[in-house]
Design a protein around this motif. Structure first.
Motif, PDB file in Angstrom:
ATOM      1  N   ALA A   1      -6.751   0.601 -32.837  1.00 61.08           N
ATOM      2  CA  ALA A   1      -5.674  -0.542 -33.155  1.00 61.08           C
ATOM      3  C   ALA A   1      -6.370  -1.894 -32.290  1.00 61.08           C
ATOM      4  O   ALA A   1      -6.840  -1.556 -31.219  1.00 61.08           O
ATOM      5  N   ALA A   2      -6.253  -3.032 -32.892  1.00 62.66           N
ATOM      6  CA  ALA A   2      -6.782  -3.952 -32.273  1.00 62.66           C
ATOM      7  C   ALA A   2      -5.976  -4.181 -30.913  1.00 62.66           C
ATOM      8  O   ALA A   2      -4.743  -4.207 -30.813  1.00 62.66           O
ATOM      9  N   SER A   3      -6.801  -4.615 -30.006  1.00 60.34           N
ATOM     10  CA  SER A   3      -6.285  -4.804 -28.415  1.00 60.34           C
ATOM     11  C   SER A   3      -5.525  -3.633 -27.865  1.00 60.34           C
ATOM     12  O   SER A   3      -4.878  -3.751 -26.940  1.00 60.34           O
ATOM     13  N   SER A   4      -5.819  -2.645 -28.466  1.00 56.41           N
ATOM     14  CA  SER A   4      -5.391  -1.167 -27.765  1.00 56.41           C
ATOM     15  C   SER A   4      -6.010  -0.929 -26.696  1.00 56.41           C
ATOM     16  O   SER A   4      -7.310  -1.217 -26.361  1.00 56.41           O
ATOM     17  N   VAL A   5      -5.549  -0.049 -25.653  1.00 58.70           N
ATOM     18  CA  VAL A   5      -6.000   0.415 -24.253  1.00 58.70           C
ATOM     19  C   VAL A   5      -5.773   1.876 -24.384  1.00 58.70           C
ATOM     20  O   VAL A   5      -4.929   2.447 -24.597  1.00 58.70           O
ATOM     21  N   LEU A   6      -6.864   2.566 -24.198  1.00 56.35           N
ATOM     22  CA  LEU A   6      -7.093   3.672 -24.531  1.00 56.35           C
ATOM     23  C   LEU A   6      -7.364   4.549 -23.560  1.00 56.35           C
ATOM     24  O   LEU A   6      -8.055   4.143 -22.579  1.00 56.35           O
ATOM     25  N   GLU A   7      -7.077   5.810 -23.296  1.00 58.09           N
ATOM     26  CA  GLU A   7      -7.395   6.670 -22.265  1.00 58.09           C
ATOM     27  C   GLU A   7      -8.633   7.316 -22.434  1.00 58.09           C
ATOM     28  O   GLU A   7      -9.620   7.767 -21.466  1.00 58.09           O
ATOM     29  N   GLU A   8      -8.999   7.728 -23.735  1.00 62.15           N
ATOM     30  CA  GLU A   8     -10.372   8.348 -23.929  1.00 62.15           C
ATOM     31  C   GLU A   8     -10.978   7.620 -25.220  1.00 62.15           C
ATOM     32  O   GLU A   8     -10.441   7.083 -25.751  1.00 62.15           O
ATOM     33  N   ALA A   9     -12.303   7.821 -25.076  1.00 59.79           N
ATOM     34  CA  ALA A   9     -13.050   7.019 -26.364  1.00 59.79           C
ATOM     35  C   ALA A   9     -12.944   7.705 -27.876  1.00 59.79           C
ATOM     36  O   ALA A   9     -12.803   8.994 -27.639  1.00 59.79           O
ATOM     37  N   PRO A  10     -12.998   6.771 -28.553  1.00 61.74           N
ATOM     38  CA  PRO A  10     -12.655   7.379 -29.705  1.00 61.74           C
ATOM     39  C   PRO A  10     -13.893   7.724 -30.395  1.00 61.74           C
ATOM     40  O   PRO A  10     -14.945   7.562 -29.918  1.00 61.74           O
ATOM     41  N   ASP A  11     -13.807   8.881 -31.376  1.00 57.22           N
ATOM     42  CA  ASP A  11     -15.020   9.443 -32.070  1.00 57.22           C
ATOM     43  C   ASP A  11     -15.758   8.377 -32.907  1.00 57.22           C
ATOM     44  O   ASP A  11     -16.765   8.610 -33.602  1.00 57.22           O
ATOM     45  N   SER A  12     -14.611   7.421 -33.743  1.00 57.85           N
ATOM     46  CA  SER A  12     -15.399   6.670 -34.613  1.00 57.85           C
ATOM     47  C   SER A  12     -14.483   5.243 -34.981  1.00 57.85           C
ATOM     48  O   SER A  12     -13.334   5.329 -34.343  1.00 57.85           O
ATOM     49  N   ILE A  13     -14.808   4.393 -35.782  1.00 59.13           N
ATOM     50  CA  ILE A  13     -14.105   3.216 -35.972  1.00 59.13           C
ATOM     51  C   ILE A  13     -13.679   3.570 -37.411  1.00 59.13           C
ATOM     52  O   ILE A  13     -14.337   3.905 -38.367  1.00 59.13           O
ATOM     53  N   VAL A  14     -12.277   3.355 -37.693  1.00 59.67           N
ATOM     54  CA  VAL A  14     -11.568   3.267 -39.129  1.00 59.67           C
ATOM     55  C   VAL A  14     -11.046   2.229 -39.506  1.00 59.67           C
ATOM     56  O   VAL A  14     -10.129   1.862 -38.707  1.00 59.67           O
ATOM     57  N   LEU A  15     -11.302   1.652 -40.444  1.00 64.64           N
ATOM     58  CA  LEU A  15     -10.726   0.464 -41.196  1.00 64.64           C
ATOM     59  C   LEU A  15     -10.008   0.770 -42.417  1.00 64.64           C
ATOM     60  O   LEU A  15     -10.565   1.201 -43.251  1.00 64.64           O
ATOM     61  N   ASP A  16      -8.687   0.617 -42.510  1.00 57.96           N
ATOM     62  CA  ASP A  16      -7.922   0.757 -43.530  1.00 57.96           C
ATOM     63  C   ASP A  16      -7.534  -0.564 -44.455  1.00 57.96           C
ATOM     64  O   ASP A  16      -6.871  -1.373 -43.582  1.00 57.96           O
TER      65      ASP A  16
END
Length: 538
Positions: free
Chosen positions: A36-51
């Motif tokens: 999500a925009a401006s989100s703070v993650l603990e782990e790296a995502p595997d992909s970018i998903v745009l809906d």
């Protein structure tokens, strides 16, 4: 009558090939993303998903990722996910902690390019100025001004050509042999066929350069053409180019216009040509697509009937408005115009209301303001047409030469404004804006982010810094939202721990307004702090 039925079926068969069955809802916009925009993650995502809120042309999409040092990150090619082609994804490599910016660019099914950018963060240790990073990297690439001007001119040429050739075929086809064979009549037929073909061909090349954010040189690059030949707009333009050749053959065989084969082919080609415009335009982004494609085609057909006749009488042989030879055709035109004008107005209003989301929103966008200008010209045009009709009845055809010429000029202005409308988005940029705020109470600092920041489903992130510092864990966080002005009571927000002092959860806002967000921070068992903020949503 059977040959007319066969011709209509043939034209509609070509039209059906241009109208895919997948339903769409509105002009393309990004509904949500992962991360999500401006989100703070603990782990790296595997992909970018745009809906997106409608189908997009995945082969034309670009997704770029940059790290906080402005260096590009290698990502996989964008791919469509799901049956409705509204979700595009791209694989990511392993990412380290830090801030990342995603810059995306897609082409919606109506041929318009939509782009945007957002950031996300991995880990909590970052002092990067995200706003500055977005401002620097978020300005998406766009086609050169020469490409956009060429595209606008090509649309106008195609419109004018279609009106000329179909209008002349319709009304000159009803005239006497001498009028139909006049040099000026044949000149109008050839001019229309050539303008229609050249405009469509140039528009195909310019569209290829436009979606690729290219330059004028890309308009003649076969590799650029290959990117759009399977898109809705590209397919419509290719069919239109073929139909331009068919119309040119019909003009060359004008002397055989009374034969069954000529009339059947002419009707089929006319129906199909009319449908190619909405099939590659705004109507392609509406649902049900077939209905709105038909409405737009009928709207354009009314323009052809009315304006095509006006142009024929203005630039055709002088005998059209003199003597008795053309009197039956002019009377038929007057009667047909009385039907075509209301059809034109009603179908235009229906499309404007559907595309803009309500006629009250017209002044909010360039598309709406251009439409209002078009409507103003049409009002004047209808008034002049009323004068022409009165003069025709009271003083004869010779008295309407000036008013008919004025109508023709105003009609060309309407076509120019129509070409401009195709190039604009009916809906303005989304008013959603990520909500961020920093709150403090009793030594506790709370950073809140709500994305995408609009009515509907959102995602909320809460990062807490207690008095002992960011490494001191809090016991828990609870949240609730309410809308006092609409008497909507407190509704709990389910938050889950994403990491040390980082909580997130979905939050839904049913209506626009100034919402109240309350956060209860349980610093330690039995010791809580309440922080309150307002969340304005439009």
């Amino acid at each position: 009558m059977s040959r007319w039925r066969v011709a209509l079926v043939g034209g509609l068969a070509v039209a059906a090939a241009l109208v895919p069955a997948a339903p769409v809802a509105a002009h393309a916009g990004l509904d949500s993303s992962t991360p999500a925009a401006s989100s703070v993650l603990e782990e790296a995502p595997d992909s970018i998903v745009l809906d997106f809120d409608e189908a997009v042309e995945a082969p034309l999409a670009t997704i770029e990722v940059f790290d906080q040092a402005r260096a590009p990150v290698e990502v996989g090619p964008p791919e469509a996910v799901g049956s409705d082609a509204s979700i595009v994804t791209a694989d990511l490599p392993d990412l380290g902690d830090g801030v990342y910016v995603v810059v995306w660019r897609v082409t919606s099914v109506d041929g318009h390019v939509v782009d945007g950018a957002f950031s996300f963060q991995i880990g909590t240790d970052s002092d990067v100025d995200v706003d500055a990073l977005l401002a620097e990297l978020g300005n998406g690439a766009s086609a050169s001004p020469a490409v956009e001007r060429t595209l606008a001119i090509a649309r106008l040429l195609a419109y004018v050509g279609l009106v000329l050739v179909l209008g002349a075929m319709l009304w000159a086809g009803m005239a006497t042999e001498r009028l139909a064979a006049a040099g000026s009549t044949r000149g109008m037929l050839w001019s229309g066929a050539v303008l229609f073909g050249v405009g469509s061909l140039v528009q195909f090349g310019a569209q290829a350069a436009y979606v690729a954010a290219g330059t004028a040189g890309d308009m003649v690059d076969p590799s650029a053409w290959g990117r759009i030949d399977q898109t809705a707009t590209g397919r419509a333009l290719l069919v239109r180019i073929v139909l331009a050749v068919v119309l040119a053959v019909l003009v060359a065989q004008w002397a055989r216009r009374a034969t069954a084969w000529w009339r059947s082919v002419a009707v089929a080609a006319a129906v199909a040509a009319l449908v190619t415009f909405p099939a590659g335009g705004h109507a392609a982004a509406l649902t049900p697509r077939a209905v709105w494609t038909a409405v737009d085609a009928i709207h354009l057909a009314a323009v052809v009937v009315w304006l095509g006749g006006l142009l024929l009488f203005t630039i055709g042989a002088p005998a059209w408005l003199r003597g008795d030879e053309a009197a039956p055709v002019v009377r038929r035109f007057s009667t047909a115009s009385a039907v075509a004008v209301p059809v034109l107005v009603l179908t235009g209003l229906a499309q404007a209301n559907r595309l803009s989301g309500g006629l009250g929103n017209l002044t909010d966008t360039t598309w709406g303001r251009t439409l209002l200008a078009k409507v103003s010209v049409v009002v004047v045009l209808v008034a002049v047409a009323g004068v022409s009709r009165w003069l025709l009845r009271s003083s004869g055809r010779a008295s309407i030469r000036r008013t008919v010429a004025a109508e023709a000029v105003l009609g060309i202005v309407v076509l120019a404004l129509s070409a401009g409308l195709v190039g604009e988005s009916p809906q303005g940029p989304s008013e959603r804006q990520v909500f961020t705020t920093s709150l403090a109470s009793a030594g506790v600092i709370v950073d809140v982010t709500i994305t995408p920041g609009g009515v509907g489903q959102n995602e909320m992130h809460v990062i807490v810094t207690p008095p002992g510092g960011s490494l001191t864990p809090v016991a828990g966080v609870t949240a609730r939202v309410s809308l006092p002005e609409e008497e909507i009571p407190d509704a709990p927000v389910d938050l889950v721990a994403e990491g040390a002092n980082h909580y997130s959860g979905p939050v839904s806002f049913a209506l626009p307004g100034v919402w109240t967000l309350e956060l209860i921070i349980e610093v330690s068992p039995g010791n809580s702090v309440l922080v309150v903020t307002e969340v304005p949503l439009t």
